[in-house]
Design a protein around this motif. Structure first.
Motif, mmCIF file in Angstrom:
data_model
loop_
_atom_site.group_PDB
_atom_site.id
_atom_site.type_symbol
_atom_site.label_atom_id
_atom_site.label_comp_id
_atom_site.label_asym_id
_atom_site.label_seq_id
_atom_site.Cartn_x
_atom_site.Cartn_y
_atom_site.Cartn_z
ATOM 1 N N TYR A 133 0.845 -1.177 0.000
ATOM 2 C CA TYR A 133 0.000 0.000 0.000
ATOM 3 C C TYR A 133 0.886 1.234 0.000
ATOM 4 C CZ TYR A 133 -3.840 2.959 1.660
ATOM 5 O OH TYR A 133 -4.808 3.920 1.787
ATOM 6 N N PRO A 134 0.564 2.343 -0.724
ATOM 7 C CA PRO A 134 -0.610 2.532 -1.565
ATOM 8 C C PRO A 134 -0.395 1.986 -2.963
ATOM 9 C CG PRO A 134 0.638 4.559 -1.455
ATOM 10 C CD PRO A 134 1.351 3.571 -0.550
ATOM 11 N N PRO A 135 -1.421 1.447 -3.617
ATOM 12 C CA PRO A 135 -1.256 0.855 -4.933
ATOM 13 C C PRO A 135 -1.043 1.870 -6.035
ATOM 14 C CG PRO A 135 -3.556 0.778 -4.261
ATOM 15 C CD PRO A 135 -2.773 1.259 -3.078
ATOM 16 N N ASP A 136 -1.497 3.098 -5.855
ATOM 17 C CA ASP A 136 -1.286 4.134 -6.855
ATOM 18 C C ASP A 136 -1.382 5.502 -6.183
ATOM 19 O OD1 ASP A 136 -4.119 5.013 -6.809
ATOM 20 O OD2 ASP A 136 -4.496 3.069 -7.738
ATOM 21 N N ARG A 137 -1.060 6.538 -6.926
ATOM 22 C CA ARG A 137 -0.985 7.878 -6.356
ATOM 23 C C ARG A 137 -2.346 8.422 -5.927
ATOM 24 N NH1 ARG A 137 3.906 10.260 -6.785
ATOM 25 N NH2 ARG A 137 5.442 9.198 -8.077
ATOM 26 N N GLU A 138 -3.427 7.854 -6.435
ATOM 27 C CA GLU A 138 -4.747 8.316 -6.035
ATOM 28 C C GLU A 138 -5.010 8.055 -4.560
ATOM 29 O OE1 GLU A 138 -7.677 6.601 -8.503
ATOM 30 O OE2 GLU A 138 -6.987 7.567 -10.346
ATOM 31 N N HIS A 139 -4.280 7.108 -3.972
ATOM 32 C CA HIS A 139 -4.505 6.731 -2.583
ATOM 33 C C HIS A 139 -3.534 7.408 -1.617
ATOM 34 C CE1 HIS A 139 -6.642 3.542 -4.724
ATOM 35 N NE2 HIS A 139 -7.339 3.385 -3.637
ATOM 36 N N LEU A 140 -2.709 8.316 -2.091
ATOM 37 C CA LEU A 140 -1.728 8.954 -1.205
ATOM 38 C C LEU A 140 -2.399 9.785 -0.122
ATOM 39 C CD1 LEU A 140 1.048 10.096 -3.707
ATOM 40 C CD2 LEU A 140 1.137 8.195 -2.114
ATOM 41 N N GLU A 178 -10.769 -1.897 6.727
ATOM 42 C CA GLU A 178 -10.420 -2.889 5.702
ATOM 43 C C GLU A 178 -9.045 -2.613 5.114
ATOM 44 O OE1 GLU A 178 -13.648 -2.636 2.958
ATOM 45 O OE2 GLU A 178 -15.035 -3.817 4.212
ATOM 46 N N ARG A 179 -8.761 -1.340 4.840
ATOM 47 C CA ARG A 179 -7.449 -0.996 4.281
ATOM 48 C C ARG A 179 -6.342 -1.220 5.302
ATOM 49 N NH1 ARG A 179 -10.430 3.449 2.053
ATOM 50 N NH2 ARG A 179 -9.577 4.856 3.634
ATOM 51 N N LEU A 180 -6.639 -0.966 6.580
ATOM 52 C CA LEU A 180 -5.645 -1.177 7.631
ATOM 53 C C LEU A 180 -5.252 -2.644 7.706
ATOM 54 C CD1 LEU A 180 -3.983 -0.271 10.096
ATOM 55 C CD2 LEU A 180 -6.054 -0.601 11.492
ATOM 56 N N GLU A 181 -6.226 -3.535 7.674
ATOM 57 C CA GLU A 181 -5.898 -4.965 7.740
ATOM 58 C C GLU A 181 -5.094 -5.390 6.527
ATOM 59 O OE1 GLU A 181 -7.767 -9.254 8.962
ATOM 60 O OE2 GLU A 181 -9.128 -7.541 8.739
ATOM 61 N N GLN A 182 -5.481 -4.895 5.361
ATOM 62 C CA GLN A 182 -4.743 -5.219 4.138
ATOM 63 C C GLN A 182 -3.293 -4.737 4.251
ATOM 64 O OE1 GLN A 182 -6.251 -3.148 0.704
ATOM 65 N NE2 GLN A 182 -4.430 -3.616 -0.521
ATOM 66 N N LEU A 183 -3.103 -3.546 4.756
ATOM 67 C CA LEU A 183 -1.764 -2.968 4.855
ATOM 68 C C LEU A 183 -0.902 -3.729 5.849
ATOM 69 C CD1 LEU A 183 0.336 -0.804 4.292
ATOM 70 C CD2 LEU A 183 -0.896 0.736 5.821
ATOM 71 N N LEU A 184 -1.450 -4.043 7.026
ATOM 72 C CA LEU A 184 -0.670 -4.774 8.031
ATOM 73 C C LEU A 184 -0.280 -6.156 7.530
ATOM 74 C CD1 LEU A 184 -2.575 -3.744 11.295
ATOM 75 C CD2 LEU A 184 -0.251 -3.088 10.645
ATOM 76 N N HIS A 185 -1.197 -6.832 6.841
ATOM 77 C CA HIS A 185 -0.865 -8.143 6.272
ATOM 78 C C HIS A 185 0.239 -8.009 5.221
ATOM 79 C CE1 HIS A 185 -3.492 -11.058 8.129
ATOM 80 N NE2 HIS A 185 -4.563 -10.306 7.930
ATOM 81 N N SER A 186 0.160 -6.975 4.380
ATOM 82 C CA SER A 186 1.135 -6.821 3.303
ATOM 83 C C SER A 186 2.529 -6.523 3.829
ATOM 84 C CB SER A 186 0.693 -5.722 2.339
ATOM 85 O OG SER A 186 0.807 -4.438 2.931
ATOM 86 N N LEU A 187 2.607 -5.968 5.039
ATOM 87 C CA LEU A 187 3.900 -5.627 5.640
ATOM 88 C C LEU A 187 4.425 -6.708 6.574
ATOM 89 C CD1 LEU A 187 3.165 -1.882 6.479
ATOM 90 C CD2 LEU A 187 4.794 -2.693 4.769
#
Length: 313
Positions: A133-140, A178-187
């Motif tokens: 995360y982030p997958p693209d600049r739109e999510h900065l 939802e994004r927090l869980e995705q981010l913690l898993h990805s790290l």
């Protein structure tokens, strides 16, 4: 070793008198409280001493977990930037908002406009973490934000929401959760020390319902499933040390006092924390890092911050 400084609840911005006529009813009551009480507690001389002590300590990075302002009025946000610049630039300082920074329903947009460089995620190129995360600049501009400094991944969560009169509660919200869980898993396999920054505490103990994080249990559930190494918060203006279950081991959750309070009540006197983060190779009891918390406290008689205590988390 990487040293992270944690400040919170600075209430560092003056409130221009010209702003009073345009204030909402909630802001007007807040201004009266600031004039009669809060301005006597949160002092510029403490902030000056804080800046000087940080210059001596030379942490690798500084995080501020909200409430830089008092009433979230537009004039306060550029004033907060001036103060933040004394701590360092956006590469040296990261912030998440507090309830006072989102005091009214118009505050969040103004906050983003002025504080963008201190709030936003690194670009994907800067993080050097693949498929994360982030997958693209739109999510900065979205929360949670991700900033990587040395061996540390700083995950900024916004619990600050505009509230009605007499309320200071917070919420993370379904989409951010939802994004927090995705981010913690990805790290999880990145080898980075995952530090979650949030304004409101994850516990309801000793906190009035109108000041709590409404979805604290949902955040704790995510931490148990995805894991993290440290959670830092403010809001309650007192030191709080507890642990919550993580994926592989318990996670320290630390609250810091207001870092600008003169301390008319001893338990409210200004504190900030330094976290010395050392990688353990090999890991010990599933812990990948040794984190030592150093407390620095303001001494009014000396007019400076001094070492108070030290503990391994």
């Amino acid at each position: 070793m990487f040293t992270l400084a944690h400040l919170s609840d600075l209430h560092a911005t003056p409130i221009p008198l010209r702003s009073v006529p345009s204030m909402s009813f909630k802001q007007t009551l807040g201004w009266l409280k600031w004039t009669l009480k809060r301005s006597r507690e949160h002092r510029t001389e403490v902030l000056d001493a804080l800046v000087e002590d940080l210059r001596t300590a030379q942490p690798d990075h500084v995080v501020v977990t909200g409430d830089l302002t008092n009433l979230g009025i537009e004039a306060e946000f550029p004033a907060a930037i001036t103060w933040l610049q004394r701590l360092g630039g956006p590469q040296q300082v990261s912030i998440v908002p507090g309830n006072h920074d989102t005091y009214t329903f118009s505050s969040p947009a103004v906050l983003w406009h002025h504080w963008l460089e201190y709030l936003q995620s690194d670009s994907q190129e800067q993080t050097s973490v693949q498929e994360t995360y982030p997958p693209d600049r739109e999510h900065l501009h979205d929360f949670p934000t991700l900033r990587i400094r040395g061996p540390v991944a700083l995950i900024g969560v916004s619990s600050a929401q505009p509230t009605n009169l007499f309320y200071a509660n917070g919420s993370v919200g379904k989409e951010q959760l939802e994004r927090l869980e995705q981010l913690l898993h990805s790290l999880a396999e990145s080898g980075l020390c995952r530090v979650v920054l949030i304004h409101h505490p994850l516990s309801k103990e000793g906190i009035a319902r109108r000041r709590r994080l409404s979805d604290a249990q949902a955040v704790r559930d995510i931490l148990q499933r995805a894991g993290a190494d440290l959670v830092l918060h403010g809001h309650i203006h007192r030191t709080s040390v507890l642990t919550v279950p993580g994926r592989n081991n318990d996670i320290p959750v630390i609250g810091v006092r207001s870092s600008s309070a003169i301390g008319h009540k001893p338990h409210k006197q200004s504190r900030y924390h330094l976290y010395r983060i050392e990688r353990l190779d090999p890991p010990q009891d599933s812990h990948r890092f040794r984190i030592t918390m150093v407390t620095r406290g303001y001494d009014e008689t000396q007019g400076c911050f001094q070492h108070t205590k030290e503990r391994v988390l």
